[in-house]
Structure formats: C-alpha cells, structure tokens
Motif scaffolding. Sequence first.
Motif, PDB file in Angstrom:
ATOM      1  N   GLN A 249      34.831 -25.389  27.820  1.00  0.00           N
ATOM      2  CA  GLN A 249      34.112 -25.893  26.661  1.00  0.00           C
ATOM      3  C   GLN A 249      34.258 -27.408  26.536  1.00  0.00           C
ATOM      4  OE1 GLN A 249      35.743 -23.678  23.383  1.00  0.00           O
ATOM      5  NE2 GLN A 249      34.553 -21.816  23.819  1.00  0.00           N
ATOM      6  N   HIS A 250      35.459 -27.905  26.843  1.00  0.00           N
ATOM      7  CA  HIS A 250      35.719 -29.344  26.768  1.00  0.00           C
ATOM      8  C   HIS A 250      34.855 -30.094  27.789  1.00  0.00           C
ATOM      9  CE1 HIS A 250      37.937 -32.992  25.987  1.00  0.00           C
ATOM     10  NE2 HIS A 250      38.261 -33.105  27.263  1.00  0.00           N
ATOM     11  N   LYS A 251      34.813 -29.593  29.015  1.00  0.00           N
ATOM     12  CA  LYS A 251      33.998 -30.244  30.057  1.00  0.00           C
ATOM     13  C   LYS A 251      32.516 -30.189  29.707  1.00  0.00           C
ATOM     14  CE  LYS A 251      37.243 -29.364  33.839  1.00  0.00           C
ATOM     15  NZ  LYS A 251      37.465 -28.650  35.123  1.00  0.00           N
ATOM     16  N   LYS A 252      32.077 -29.058  29.146  1.00  0.00           N
ATOM     17  CA  LYS A 252      30.667 -28.920  28.764  1.00  0.00           C
ATOM     18  C   LYS A 252      30.308 -29.919  27.674  1.00  0.00           C
ATOM     19  CE  LYS A 252      27.306 -25.518  27.100  1.00  0.00           C
ATOM     20  NZ  LYS A 252      27.108 -24.105  26.669  1.00  0.00           N
ATOM     21  N   THR A 253      31.215 -30.079  26.705  1.00  0.00           N
ATOM     22  CA  THR A 253      30.963 -31.036  25.622  1.00  0.00           C
ATOM     23  C   THR A 253      30.909 -32.466  26.152  1.00  0.00           C
ATOM     24  OG1 THR A 253      32.095 -29.583  24.046  1.00  0.00           O
ATOM     25  CG2 THR A 253      31.794 -31.880  23.396  1.00  0.00           C
ATOM     26  N   LEU A 254      31.841 -32.816  27.057  1.00  0.00           N
ATOM     27  CA  LEU A 254      31.837 -34.162  27.637  1.00  0.00           C
ATOM     28  C   LEU A 254      30.565 -34.419  28.443  1.00  0.00           C
ATOM     29  CD1 LEU A 254      35.555 -34.491  28.830  1.00  0.00           C
ATOM     30  CD2 LEU A 254      34.471 -35.622  26.890  1.00  0.00           C
ATOM     31  N   LYS A 255      30.104 -33.403  29.181  1.00  0.00           N
ATOM     32  CA  LYS A 255      28.876 -33.566  29.974  1.00  0.00           C
ATOM     33  C   LYS A 255      27.673 -33.777  29.068  1.00  0.00           C
ATOM     34  CE  LYS A 255      26.273 -31.443  33.748  1.00  0.00           C
ATOM     35  NZ  LYS A 255      24.948 -31.727  33.152  1.00  0.00           N
ATOM     36  N   THR A 256      27.612 -33.026  27.963  1.00  0.00           N
ATOM     37  CA  THR A 256      26.503 -33.194  27.020  1.00  0.00           C
ATOM     38  C   THR A 256      26.495 -34.598  26.424  1.00  0.00           C
ATOM     39  OG1 THR A 256      26.608 -30.840  26.457  1.00  0.00           O
ATOM     40  CG2 THR A 256      25.452 -32.285  24.918  1.00  0.00           C
ATOM     41  N   LEU A 257      27.682 -35.084  26.028  1.00  0.00           N
ATOM     42  CA  LEU A 257      27.776 -36.437  25.469  1.00  0.00           C
ATOM     43  C   LEU A 257      27.421 -37.491  26.500  1.00  0.00           C
ATOM     44  CD1 LEU A 257      31.079 -36.049  23.404  1.00  0.00           C
ATOM     45  CD2 LEU A 257      28.755 -36.155  22.508  1.00  0.00           C
ATOM     46  N   HIS A 258      27.813 -37.257  27.766  1.00  0.00           N
ATOM     47  CA  HIS A 258      27.515 -38.229  28.822  1.00  0.00           C
ATOM     48  C   HIS A 258      26.010 -38.257  29.130  1.00  0.00           C
ATOM     49  CE1 HIS A 258      27.055 -39.478  33.077  1.00  0.00           C
ATOM     50  NE2 HIS A 258      27.922 -40.429  32.696  1.00  0.00           N
ATOM     51  N   ASP A 259      25.386 -37.064  29.190  1.00  0.00           N
ATOM     52  CA  ASP A 259      23.948 -37.001  29.490  1.00  0.00           C
ATOM     53  C   ASP A 259      23.123 -37.642  28.383  1.00  0.00           C
ATOM     54  OD1 ASP A 259      24.634 -35.717  31.798  1.00  0.00           O
ATOM     55  OD2 ASP A 259      24.205 -33.687  31.041  1.00  0.00           O
ATOM     56  N   SER A 260      23.634 -37.603  27.150  1.00  0.00           N
ATOM     57  CA  SER A 260      22.888 -38.220  26.039  1.00  0.00           C
ATOM     58  C   SER A 260      23.281 -39.677  25.816  1.00  0.00           C
ATOM     59  CB  SER A 260      23.135 -37.413  24.761  1.00  0.00           C
ATOM     60  OG  SER A 260      24.523 -37.404  24.436  1.00  0.00           O
ATOM     61  N   ASN A 261      24.065 -40.228  26.783  1.00  0.00           N
ATOM     62  CA  ASN A 261      24.489 -41.649  26.751  1.00  0.00           C
ATOM     63  C   ASN A 261      25.344 -41.989  25.523  1.00  0.00           C
ATOM     64  OD1 ASN A 261      23.153 -42.312  29.167  1.00  0.00           O
ATOM     65  ND2 ASN A 261      21.217 -42.552  28.044  1.00  0.00           N
ATOM     66  N   GLN A 262      26.038 -40.986  24.986  1.00  0.00           N
ATOM     67  CA  GLN A 262      26.938 -41.256  23.859  1.00  0.00           C
ATOM     68  C   GLN A 262      28.316 -41.704  24.337  1.00  0.00           C
ATOM     69  OE1 GLN A 262      26.848 -38.440  20.544  1.00  0.00           O
ATOM     70  NE2 GLN A 262      25.074 -37.405  21.500  1.00  0.00           N
ATOM     71  N   ILE A 263      28.659 -41.390  25.578  1.00  0.00           N
ATOM     72  CA  ILE A 263      29.880 -41.871  26.201  1.00  0.00           C
ATOM     73  C   ILE A 263      29.560 -42.286  27.617  1.00  0.00           C
ATOM     74  CG2 ILE A 263      31.416 -40.428  24.791  1.00  0.00           C
ATOM     75  CD1 ILE A 263      31.658 -38.530  27.153  1.00  0.00           C
ATOM     76  N   ASN A 264      30.446 -43.102  28.216  1.00  0.00           N
ATOM     77  CA  ASN A 264      30.237 -43.511  29.608  1.00  0.00           C
ATOM     78  C   ASN A 264      31.348 -42.949  30.474  1.00  0.00           C
ATOM     79  OD1 ASN A 264      32.455 -45.176  29.088  1.00  0.00           O
ATOM     80  ND2 ASN A 264      31.147 -46.903  28.525  1.00  0.00           N
ATOM     81  N   CYS A 265      31.395 -43.339  31.723  1.00  0.00           N
ATOM     82  CA  CYS A 265      32.348 -42.774  32.692  1.00  0.00           C
ATOM     83  C   CYS A 265      33.661 -43.527  32.741  1.00  0.00           C
ATOM     84  CB  CYS A 265      31.722 -42.768  34.092  1.00  0.00           C
ATOM     85  SG  CYS A 265      30.285 -41.696  34.214  1.00  0.00           S
TER      86      CYS A 265
END
Length: 266
Positions: A249-265
């Motif tokens: 669930q944590h990885k899925k949430t991070l991927k969603t935030l990354h795809d929406s450009n809310q966080i970076n790498c």
Amino acid sequence: MVTKPNEAVRLLNFNSSVNSKIVKTKNHHTFLLRCRDDNTVPNGLKRRSPIHTDNPFIFKILHQASSRILKVQVQQLRRKKASLENYEVQQPPAADKPIGKTIRHETYTKKTVINLSSKQLTTAQTSLLCKGLKFVPTCSNIKTDEYIIGIESGLQQLAPNGNIDYLRHQIADLIKQSPKQRSNLSPQERKAINELRNDKNITITEADKGKAAVIMDTPDFHDLVNKTLSDTSTYKILPKDPTAKLERQHKKTLKTLHDSNQINCV
C-alpha cells in the motif's frame, strides 16, 4: 541516632545532585578524551582567526592553540571528577545503617537507575547502568577480518570499476593504522556487563519517560507485559503479519503521488 525525615530528604537531594554532576562530568571527560586521541577539536574549543585569511601557517597556529586548550580542559575535568567523587564520599548521612543504605541507594538510582527488582545491584553494576542503555563500550581490539566481511556487500557500490581488492586492502590498512581506543569502562564495569547479561532472573528495560534504566524481576516484567497486551481497548490479536500488505500500500501510494508530480525521486 536516627536522622530526621527532613534531614534525610535534604541529604538525598544533595547526594543526588552530586551524583548527577559526576555522571555529566564523566561523559564530558570521555568525549574530550576521544577528541584528543582522534586529534579533533570540538567546535566550542576551536580558536578562529579574527580576520579572513587563507594562510595555512595561521591555521596551523590556531589548531595548535585549540589543541592546547583541549588538553587543559581534559586536565580540569579530571580534577573536577576526582573532587566530586571525593566530596560525595566525605558526605555520609548522619543516620543508622538502614537509612544510610536507602539514601546511598537512591542517590544512584534517582533519575538514571530505577531498581524495582529483588536483586541488590553492586556498585559497578549501578555505575554501568548510570551510563544509559544506549552507551557503547569501546572495543580494545578491532577484528579486521570481521569488519571487512561486514562491509563486503557494499564494496561493489563503493568500487564500481571493479577495484574491490584494492579498496579492501585500503580499508584494512586504515583499520590497522588507527590508534588503539582508550577503554571507557573500568574492569569492574566490564565484568558487570556479563553479570547483568547472564542473570535471567531480572529484565532491564528503558523507562517511558526520562530514559532511565529500569530493573525488574523477570516474572513481574512478563506479568506487566501480559497485563498491558490484554487491554482489548488498545490492542487486538492480528490473524497474520500485516507488514507485507502495508508495504504494498505504501509503494502504491508513493507511485500515485509520483505519477501526479506531487513528489519527485529525490
């Protein structure tokens, strides 16, 4: 003659204050000894040039002056520690032995060591526990082979061009050339480590507040844990370990935030 309650409390507070100063002085003295052995000067003792300059000769003079100040500070702390220890010994409570024992015992245990067990701690054991449960004893002999084996997994990343053997030898040489560490425990305190570790009748844990070391009889500790876990309003039994599910669930949430450009790498 029995000491009056107010006098006993006064003596207890006095000895507790002295003991607290001894612990702080010992820790400060140990820290400065390490700095001296590593040829490092703490920021608070560094001398700085009043003018901006890049002259290496001036930096050398300032470093020498700072090192001398560090040595003087070490000597002063050593004298202060000895003075405090002697001062505490020279202030025995004017009471019968039972009251005297209680006062001396609480002198050590207050704030740093809380003994709730039936075991009577020795002076060395109490002194060891006063250092805190996160205290790390120095190692007199560094086992080079074991150290290299421990970092073997990271050598490939440290030497991407394949010079692993060269890097391994460099690390081994640095370890062999490093100065021998000064022991930060007395022989009695090192013996106390094994005594406390091998005593299965007691359990040593950290207090919720104050970071004090709490010593309990093992059965009492187990009863306390079972009583705490039996509180169904706070805890419940899980059918299986949820760690893997939470990680997904944590990885899925991070991927969603990354795809929406809310966080970076980063």
